[in-house]
Motif scaffolding. Structure first.
Motif, short mmCIF file in Angstrom:
data_model
loop_
_atom_site.label_atom_id
_atom_site.label_comp_id
_atom_site.label_asym_id
_atom_site.label_seq_id
_atom_site.Cartn_x
_atom_site.Cartn_y
_atom_site.Cartn_z
N GLU A 1 70.96 156.97 37.08
CA GLU A 1 72.14 156.43 37.73
C GLU A 1 71.94 156.28 39.23
O GLU A 1 72.45 155.36 39.83
N ASP A 2 71.19 157.17 39.82
CA ASP A 2 70.94 157.15 41.25
C ASP A 2 69.87 156.10 41.56
O ASP A 2 68.81 156.08 40.94
N LYS A 3 70.14 155.23 42.53
CA LYS A 3 69.21 154.15 42.86
C LYS A 3 67.86 154.69 43.36
O LYS A 3 66.81 154.16 43.00
N VAL A 4 67.89 155.76 44.16
CA VAL A 4 66.65 156.33 44.68
C VAL A 4 65.81 156.88 43.54
O VAL A 4 64.60 156.66 43.49
N GLU A 5 66.44 157.59 42.62
CA GLU A 5 65.70 158.13 41.47
C GLU A 5 65.12 157.00 40.63
O GLU A 5 64.00 157.10 40.15
N SER A 6 65.87 155.94 40.46
CA SER A 6 65.40 154.79 39.68
C SER A 6 64.19 154.13 40.33
O SER A 6 63.20 153.81 39.66
N LEU A 7 64.26 153.95 41.64
CA LEU A 7 63.12 153.36 42.36
C LEU A 7 61.89 154.26 42.29
O LEU A 7 60.77 153.80 42.10
N LEU A 8 62.10 155.57 42.45
CA LEU A 8 60.99 156.51 42.38
C LEU A 8 60.38 156.50 40.99
O LEU A 8 59.15 156.51 40.84
N ARG B 1 62.79 165.35 38.03
CA ARG B 1 63.57 166.57 37.78
C ARG B 1 63.19 167.66 38.77
O ARG B 1 64.05 168.33 39.33
N GLU B 2 61.89 167.84 38.98
CA GLU B 2 61.41 168.88 39.89
C GLU B 2 61.88 168.63 41.32
O GLU B 2 62.33 169.55 42.01
N LEU B 3 61.78 167.40 41.78
CA LEU B 3 62.17 167.09 43.16
C LEU B 3 63.68 167.19 43.37
O LEU B 3 64.13 167.49 44.47
N CYS B 4 64.45 166.95 42.33
CA CYS B 4 65.91 166.99 42.46
C CYS B 4 66.49 168.36 42.14
O CYS B 4 67.67 168.60 42.39
N LEU B 5 65.69 169.25 41.59
CA LEU B 5 66.17 170.58 41.19
C LEU B 5 66.73 171.36 42.37
O LEU B 5 67.81 171.92 42.29
N ASP B 6 66.00 171.38 43.45
CA ASP B 6 66.42 172.09 44.66
C ASP B 6 66.58 171.06 45.76
O ASP B 6 65.62 170.61 46.36
N GLU B 7 67.83 170.70 46.03
CA GLU B 7 68.10 169.64 46.99
C GLU B 7 67.67 169.98 48.41
O GLU B 7 67.47 169.09 49.23
N ASP B 8 67.51 171.27 48.72
CA ASP B 8 67.10 171.68 50.06
C ASP B 8 65.59 171.68 50.24
O ASP B 8 65.09 171.77 51.36
N ALA B 9 64.86 171.60 49.16
CA ALA B 9 63.40 171.60 49.23
C ALA B 9 62.91 170.26 49.77
O ALA B 9 63.49 169.21 49.50
N GLN B 10 61.83 170.32 50.52
CA GLN B 10 61.21 169.11 51.04
C GLN B 10 59.78 169.03 50.53
O GLN B 10 59.08 170.05 50.48
N TYR B 11 59.38 167.83 50.17
CA TYR B 11 58.03 167.60 49.64
C TYR B 11 57.31 166.56 50.48
O TYR B 11 57.92 165.61 50.96
#
Length: 69
Positions: free
Chosen positions: A4-11, A39-49
């Motif tokens: 549903e999220d455009k950023v997730e879809s593009l990624l 899923r891993e990148l969105c699990l913790d919204e405060d984490a930066q990769y």
């Protein structure tokens, strides 16, 4: 897979295309599929990769997402 999220879809499209070209995808040294990475990148919204692009003589061989916070 539909996101549903455009950023997730593009990624997802970006990672799927790279995977189809034979690029190995990893998060914190663990090999993952595009869906698992999202899923891993969105699990913790405060984490930066940080992306780490690894090349060999044929071009991009691996894409790593390394947690930096």
């Amino acid at each position: 897979m539909i996101y549903e999220d455009k950023v997730e879809s593009l990624l997802y499209r970006e990672l799927s295309a790279l995977e189809a070209e034979g690029v190995i995808l990893k998060v914190d040294k663990r090999r993952m599929s595009p869906c698992q990475i999202i899923r891993e990148l969105c699990l913790d919204e405060d984490a930066q990769y940080m992306r780490d692009y690894c090349f060999d003589e044929n071009g991009m061989a691996e894409l790593h997402f390394d947690r930096i916070s």
